[in-house]
Scaffold this active site. Sequence first.
Site, PDB file in Angstrom:
ATOM      1  N   LYS A  21      41.335  33.144  44.357  1.00 32.60           N
ATOM      2  CA  LYS A  21      42.701  32.789  43.962  1.00 32.60           C
ATOM      3  C   LYS A  21      43.578  34.033  43.841  1.00 32.60           C
ATOM      4  O   LYS A  21      44.680  34.085  44.395  1.00 32.60           O
ATOM      5  CB  LYS A  21      42.599  32.065  42.615  1.00 32.60           C
ATOM      6  N   ASP A 313      38.533  35.242  32.373  1.00 36.07           N
ATOM      7  CA  ASP A 313      38.551  33.902  32.982  1.00 36.07           C
ATOM      8  C   ASP A 313      37.198  33.190  32.874  1.00 36.07           C
ATOM      9  O   ASP A 313      37.126  31.966  33.002  1.00 36.07           O
ATOM     10  CB  ASP A 313      38.938  33.995  34.470  1.00 36.07           C
TER      11      ASP A 313
HETATM   12  C1  S3P Z   1      44.971  37.291  37.382  1.00 41.75           C
HETATM   13  C2  S3P Z   1      44.877  38.079  36.278  1.00 41.75           C
HETATM   14  C3  S3P Z   1      44.378  37.597  34.988  1.00 41.75           C
HETATM   15  C4  S3P Z   1      43.606  36.299  35.118  1.00 41.75           C
HETATM   16  C5  S3P Z   1      44.310  35.312  35.996  1.00 41.75           C
HETATM   17  C6  S3P Z   1      44.547  35.870  37.378  1.00 41.75           C
HETATM   18  C7  S3P Z   1      45.487  37.887  38.614  1.00 41.75           C
HETATM   19  O1  S3P Z   1      45.461  37.401  34.118  1.00 41.75           O
HETATM   20  O2  S3P Z   1      43.362  35.731  33.859  1.00 41.75           O
HETATM   21  O3  S3P Z   1      43.526  34.120  36.120  1.00 41.75           O
HETATM   22  O4  S3P Z   1      45.307  37.300  39.703  1.00 41.75           O
HETATM   23  O5  S3P Z   1      46.084  38.962  38.529  1.00 41.75           O
HETATM   24  P1  S3P Z   1      46.135  38.650  33.341  1.00 41.75           P
HETATM   25  O6  S3P Z   1      46.437  39.662  34.348  1.00 41.75           O
HETATM   26  O7  S3P Z   1      47.349  38.111  32.683  1.00 41.75           O
HETATM   27  O8  S3P Z   1      45.106  39.084  32.355  1.00 41.75           O
END
Ligand code: S3P
Length: 426
Positions: A21, A313
């Site tokens: 993702k 996550d």
């Molecule tokens: C993500 C960063 C994380 C993660 C999210 C996806 C990303 O969040 O929890 O599911 O793709 O950069 P944060 O950067 O806010 O910690």
Amino acid sequence: MQKIVRPAARLSGAIVLPGDKSISHRYAMIASLAEGVSTIQNYSTGADCHSTLGCVKALGIAVAEEGTTVTIHGRGLTGWSAPAADLDAGNSGSTIRMMSGLLAAQPFGSRIFGDESLSRRPMDRVMKPLAEMGANIEACENRFPPLTIHGARLHPIDYTLPVASAQVKTCVLFGGLFADGRTIVREPIRSRDHTEIALREFGADLKTVQRTITLEGRPTLTGRELIVPSDLSSAAFFLVAGLLVPGSHLVITNVGLNPTRSSLLDFLLSIGAPIKVLKLEAVNGELIGDIEVRHAPVRGGVIEKDLAAGLIDEIPVLAVLGAASEEGLVVRDAQELRIKETDRIATVADNFSRMGIEIEVTPDGMRIPGKQKFRAAAFDSFGDHRIAMAFAVAALRGDGESTIDNAVAASVSFPEFWNILERAAS
Ligand code: S3P
């Protein structure tokens, strides 16, 4: 949608998961600003990454999808046009936070909104650095979506992240693409570095020295062919399911093993999980490998400090593993869990109480005793994809049939989850 999950006799076979993702979002956004065509194979099937594609299309960029291959016809750094309607980020924090950095630098205004859950998540963490760069953004109560973004000319900044957040880091770097000069981002704790790798792949001049990232503004980005590794955060549900259900043996193929994501494997190995990486190669600067897992009891342990950020996550499904482990699980320094798609400390605890599992909730984490008995229960995802999947995994060890309400939430990151789970368990 309600799903019924029965206890599994064992899980077996090879598992092919959808594309990562985090990487899919970044490839789509950067490709839309590159010159020429990019093809992205194994693009995430999750709704979140389709929210990003929807935004990119609304900004006048041609996007074609054929199965999981996405073709994006970029028109360069100045190729976006003003959207005719408000941009819809759906449930996706990554979409709204990362797009903000790009939208703030456009010669036109825009408005970006999300669903009910996203509308409760804080955006001031991106608004603050963007304001320092000269952006002009309005939000509800100065911090919640929708964001009204008045395009402005951004200037470079030297920014130390106050929270460990790859989304905030990306937002600043994305703003920095449009600034004349050198944008610097300093990270107190290393977060996932897919943005840095992807920007370099597309031709940006970006350097990382320890935890300081330096980006030269106004690069020429060039369209390219890319392959997205499968999502390690989705693999986490099957790794834990394989460990939990006696007799299980799974091989999960072509998973992204970027070191800034793979603390999941390090943690599982450190608590005694028999996990093996069977093959490893680099594709577009990202590591990809196959992971083998067999059922085994695990010790349990402590997730705190940098590890809490690296596993943020995965904590819901690791909490489930913790309750079955020998010594239990303690999670500290994970207050970020409270502002994810749901308050994940509260939604884990709520579902644990439904299955008679003991948990002590703390402001920044939880304590879960080990060796607990898993009972069948009526679970609720509370609309959160990772909660839906974590408790489907718990249900595999239940003493009867469990139900998961709002199971459709899994589609936010992993629409194939239920089918793949059913196949592995049959
Ligand atoms: C993500 C960063 C994380 C993660 C999210 C996806 C990303 O969040 O929890 O599911 O793709 O950069 P944060 O950067 O806010 O910690």
